[in-house]
Design a protein around this motif. Structure first.
Motif, PDB file in Angstrom:
ATOM      1  N   THR A 300      39.104  25.215 -17.519  1.00 35.06           N
ATOM      2  CA  THR A 300      38.625  25.442 -18.966  1.00 35.06           C
ATOM      3  C   THR A 300      37.321  26.177 -18.895  1.00 35.06           C
ATOM      4  O   THR A 300      36.929  27.062 -19.812  1.00 35.06           O
ATOM      5  CB  THR A 300      38.443  24.230 -19.491  1.00 35.06           C
ATOM      6  N   ASN A 301      36.403  25.861 -17.815  1.00 37.44           N
ATOM      7  CA  ASN A 301      35.139  26.468 -17.616  1.00 37.44           C
ATOM      8  C   ASN A 301      35.162  27.908 -17.086  1.00 37.44           C
ATOM      9  O   ASN A 301      34.433  28.745 -17.796  1.00 37.44           O
ATOM     10  CB  ASN A 301      34.396  25.664 -16.570  1.00 37.44           C
ATOM     11  N   MET A 302      36.145  28.125 -16.429  1.00 36.01           N
ATOM     12  CA  MET A 302      36.463  29.518 -15.922  1.00 36.01           C
ATOM     13  C   MET A 302      36.930  30.189 -17.320  1.00 36.01           C
ATOM     14  O   MET A 302      36.620  31.414 -17.271  1.00 36.01           O
ATOM     15  CB  MET A 302      37.212  29.582 -14.806  1.00 36.01           C
ATOM     16  N   ALA A 303      37.841  29.842 -17.743  1.00 34.01           N
ATOM     17  CA  ALA A 303      38.428  30.561 -19.212  1.00 34.01           C
ATOM     18  C   ALA A 303      37.368  30.828 -20.099  1.00 34.01           C
ATOM     19  O   ALA A 303      37.472  31.964 -20.593  1.00 34.01           O
ATOM     20  CB  ALA A 303      39.612  29.732 -19.758  1.00 34.01           C
ATOM     21  N   GLU A 304      36.434  30.245 -20.335  1.00 38.05           N
ATOM     22  CA  GLU A 304      35.322  30.430 -21.238  1.00 38.05           C
ATOM     23  C   GLU A 304      34.574  31.586 -20.700  1.00 38.05           C
ATOM     24  O   GLU A 304      34.275  32.670 -21.568  1.00 38.05           O
ATOM     25  CB  GLU A 304      34.391  29.214 -21.336  1.00 38.05           C
ATOM     26  N   TRP A 305      34.223  31.764 -19.395  1.00 42.02           N
ATOM     27  CA  TRP A 305      33.692  32.817 -18.853  1.00 42.02           C
ATOM     28  C   TRP A 305      34.337  34.178 -18.912  1.00 42.02           C
ATOM     29  O   TRP A 305      33.982  35.304 -19.162  1.00 42.02           O
ATOM     30  CB  TRP A 305      33.046  32.652 -17.307  1.00 42.02           C
ATOM     31  N   VAL A 306      35.840  33.921 -18.602  1.00 42.21           N
ATOM     32  CA  VAL A 306      36.677  35.172 -18.371  1.00 42.21           C
ATOM     33  C   VAL A 306      36.811  35.451 -19.943  1.00 42.21           C
ATOM     34  O   VAL A 306      36.675  36.812 -20.169  1.00 42.21           O
ATOM     35  CB  VAL A 306      37.825  34.557 -17.988  1.00 42.21           C
ATOM     36  N   LYS A 307      37.059  34.809 -20.919  1.00 45.29           N
ATOM     37  CA  LYS A 307      37.169  35.472 -22.261  1.00 45.29           C
ATOM     38  C   LYS A 307      35.832  36.090 -22.755  1.00 45.29           C
ATOM     39  O   LYS A 307      35.901  37.148 -23.439  1.00 45.29           O
ATOM     40  CB  LYS A 307      37.463  34.315 -23.220  1.00 45.29           C
ATOM     41  N   MET A 308      34.752  35.540 -22.227  1.00 40.53           N
ATOM     42  CA  MET A 308      33.441  36.278 -22.825  1.00 40.53           C
ATOM     43  C   MET A 308      33.310  37.672 -22.282  1.00 40.53           C
ATOM     44  O   MET A 308      32.639  38.580 -22.905  1.00 40.53           O
ATOM     45  CB  MET A 308      32.319  35.171 -22.290  1.00 40.53           C
ATOM     46  N   ASN A 309      33.870  37.840 -20.927  1.00 44.05           N
ATOM     47  CA  ASN A 309      33.622  39.104 -20.158  1.00 44.05           C
ATOM     48  C   ASN A 309      34.848  39.984 -20.265  1.00 44.05           C
ATOM     49  O   ASN A 309      34.645  40.996 -20.069  1.00 44.05           O
ATOM     50  CB  ASN A 309      33.505  38.612 -18.570  1.00 44.05           C
ATOM     51  N   GLY A 310      35.945  39.454 -20.854  1.00 41.99           N
ATOM     52  CA  GLY A 310      37.232  40.235 -20.910  1.00 41.99           C
ATOM     53  C   GLY A 310      37.931  41.078 -19.778  1.00 41.99           C
ATOM     54  O   GLY A 310      37.761  40.389 -18.846  1.00 41.99           O
ATOM     55  N   VAL A 311      38.990  41.453 -20.217  1.00 41.45           N
ATOM     56  CA  VAL A 311      39.830  42.310 -19.359  1.00 41.45           C
ATOM     57  C   VAL A 311      39.075  42.968 -18.278  1.00 41.45           C
ATOM     58  O   VAL A 311      38.188  43.692 -18.594  1.00 41.45           O
ATOM     59  CB  VAL A 311      40.789  43.027 -19.888  1.00 41.45           C
ATOM     60  N   ARG A 312      39.688  43.190 -16.686  1.00 37.52           N
ATOM     61  CA  ARG A 312      39.272  43.886 -16.185  1.00 37.52           C
ATOM     62  C   ARG A 312      40.286  44.954 -15.413  1.00 37.52           C
ATOM     63  O   ARG A 312      41.429  44.426 -15.301  1.00 37.52           O
ATOM     64  CB  ARG A 312      38.779  43.170 -14.642  1.00 37.52           C
ATOM     65  N   LYS A 313      39.960  45.952 -15.160  1.00 38.82           N
ATOM     66  CA  LYS A 313      40.858  46.973 -14.385  1.00 38.82           C
ATOM     67  C   LYS A 313      41.442  46.233 -13.166  1.00 38.82           C
ATOM     68  O   LYS A 313      40.595  45.996 -12.598  1.00 38.82           O
ATOM     69  CB  LYS A 313      40.626  48.495 -14.338  1.00 38.82           C
TER      70      LYS A 313
END
Length: 333
Positions: A300-313
């Motif tokens: 859950t903690n990681m998902a919050e960071w990932v959503k904030m930073n978005g998709v990566r190539k």
């Protein structure tokens, strides 16, 4: 004030170790070639130097210029599965680059050399894997890591270089490169979900791993030099509870709030069950089960960071040396 060199400090685990060292009052120099890390990961309070551990002239100059007390060696190309197909690169980058650092550490009387090895050194073993088991690595990445462990032991016996070896496993959390198509299954899953793509699972997903949240790993690596009992020892470190890759996929979809689908690929040559015993680390570092982050909380903690930073190539690795038996998914655009 202690002065520490952190190689790979722009990478995922390395950047968190840098943060922990700064909190402990260390002066930190980061060396990273940015092949897998990002400059924005590096704490602004650290001195950043862009360069490779394979550049022995640069390494020697760094050690001459800075009076390092400690070396934290985290730089590596850690795509374990891909290492079969980039053998020369793997050994040049992961093994020979490490030897440059060990040589310089011996010459400059470093107080302690902290090395992040990997659970990959064990190969197929009875689980949970324990430090007293004889390593039997099954891929070039694990072979290189174990060779460095052996070299550190040899350097200690010959020259008195103190060292600490950590064998972390399946570490995840903020700052992880979710755009790496060859490693970090959790980041791969989260990136695929945000793209609207299926989650790619090798085989039927029955493989088991104990996934390790970064906060349960990096701070202990950082403070290890302050614990005399840790010197010249090897430690497994990370999460205790094993999960199947299938269970992981379901939990990642839950925390991301995206109901994706799973695409099962042809099984690849890998260790099926790999998770470790942490009794030794618990005893030396005072780790208790209560301090370990449960999988859903960490994700859950990681998902919050990932959503904030978005998709990566997801760029392809250049110059793959052997194409035979290379998983087809790694060749897809």
């Amino acid at each position: 004030m202690a002065k520490s060199l952190v190689t790979g400090g722009a990478g995922f685990i390395g950047a968190h170790v840098v943060d922990s060292l700064l909190q402990l009052g260390h002066e930190v120099v980061v060396l990273d070639d940015l092949s897998g890390g990002f400059i924005e990961n590096v704490n602004k309070k650290a001195l950043f130097i862009e360069g490779s551990i394979c550049d022995d002239n640069l390494i020697n100059d760094l050690f001459e210029k800075h009076n390092f007390d400690y070396v934290y060696h985290l730089a590596a190309y850690a795509a374990e599965g891909l290492s079969h197909f980039i053998r020369k690169f793997n050994y040049n980058n992961n093994l020979m680059g490490s030897i440059n650092l060990i040589n310089a550490s011996v010459k400059h009387k470093i107080k302690c050399f902290v090395f992040t090895s990997s659970i990959a050194v064990y190969g197929t073993q009875v689980v949970p894997m324990i430090e007293t088991a004889t390593p039997m690595p099954e891929d070039p990445y694990g072979v290189a890591k174990y060779a460095i462990e052996l070299d550190l032991k040899s350097a200690h016996e010959m020259f008195g270089l103190d060292y600490i070896v950590f064998r972390p496993h399946n570490v995840y959390g903020s700052l992880q490169n979710i755009g790496d198509r060859y490693r970090n299954v959790i980041g791969i899953f989260m990136n695929q979900l945000m793209k609207g793509n299926p989650l790619t699972v090798f085989g039927d997903g029955s493989q088991t791993r104990a996934f390790s949240y970064i906060d349960d790993v990096a701070p202990y690596i950082a403070k290890s030099v302050n614990i005399p009992e840790a010197y010249n020892e090897v430690f497994n470190i990370g999460g205790d509870t094993d999960y199947s890759v299938k269970e992981l996929a379901e939990t990642v979809m839950k925390v991301m709030g995206i109901e994706g689908e799973v695409r099962n690929l042809e099984a690849r040559n890998e260790v099926i069950h790999a998770y470790a015993d942490h009794s030794k680390a618990r005893k030396v570092f005072g780790i208790t089960p209560d301090t370990i982050t449960d999988l859903e909380t960490g994700l859950t903690n990681m998902a919050e960071w990932v959503k904030m930073n978005g998709v990566r190539k997801t760029p392809k690795f250049e110059n793959i040396e052997i194409l035979e038996n290379l998983p087809k998914v790694w060749l897809e655009d």
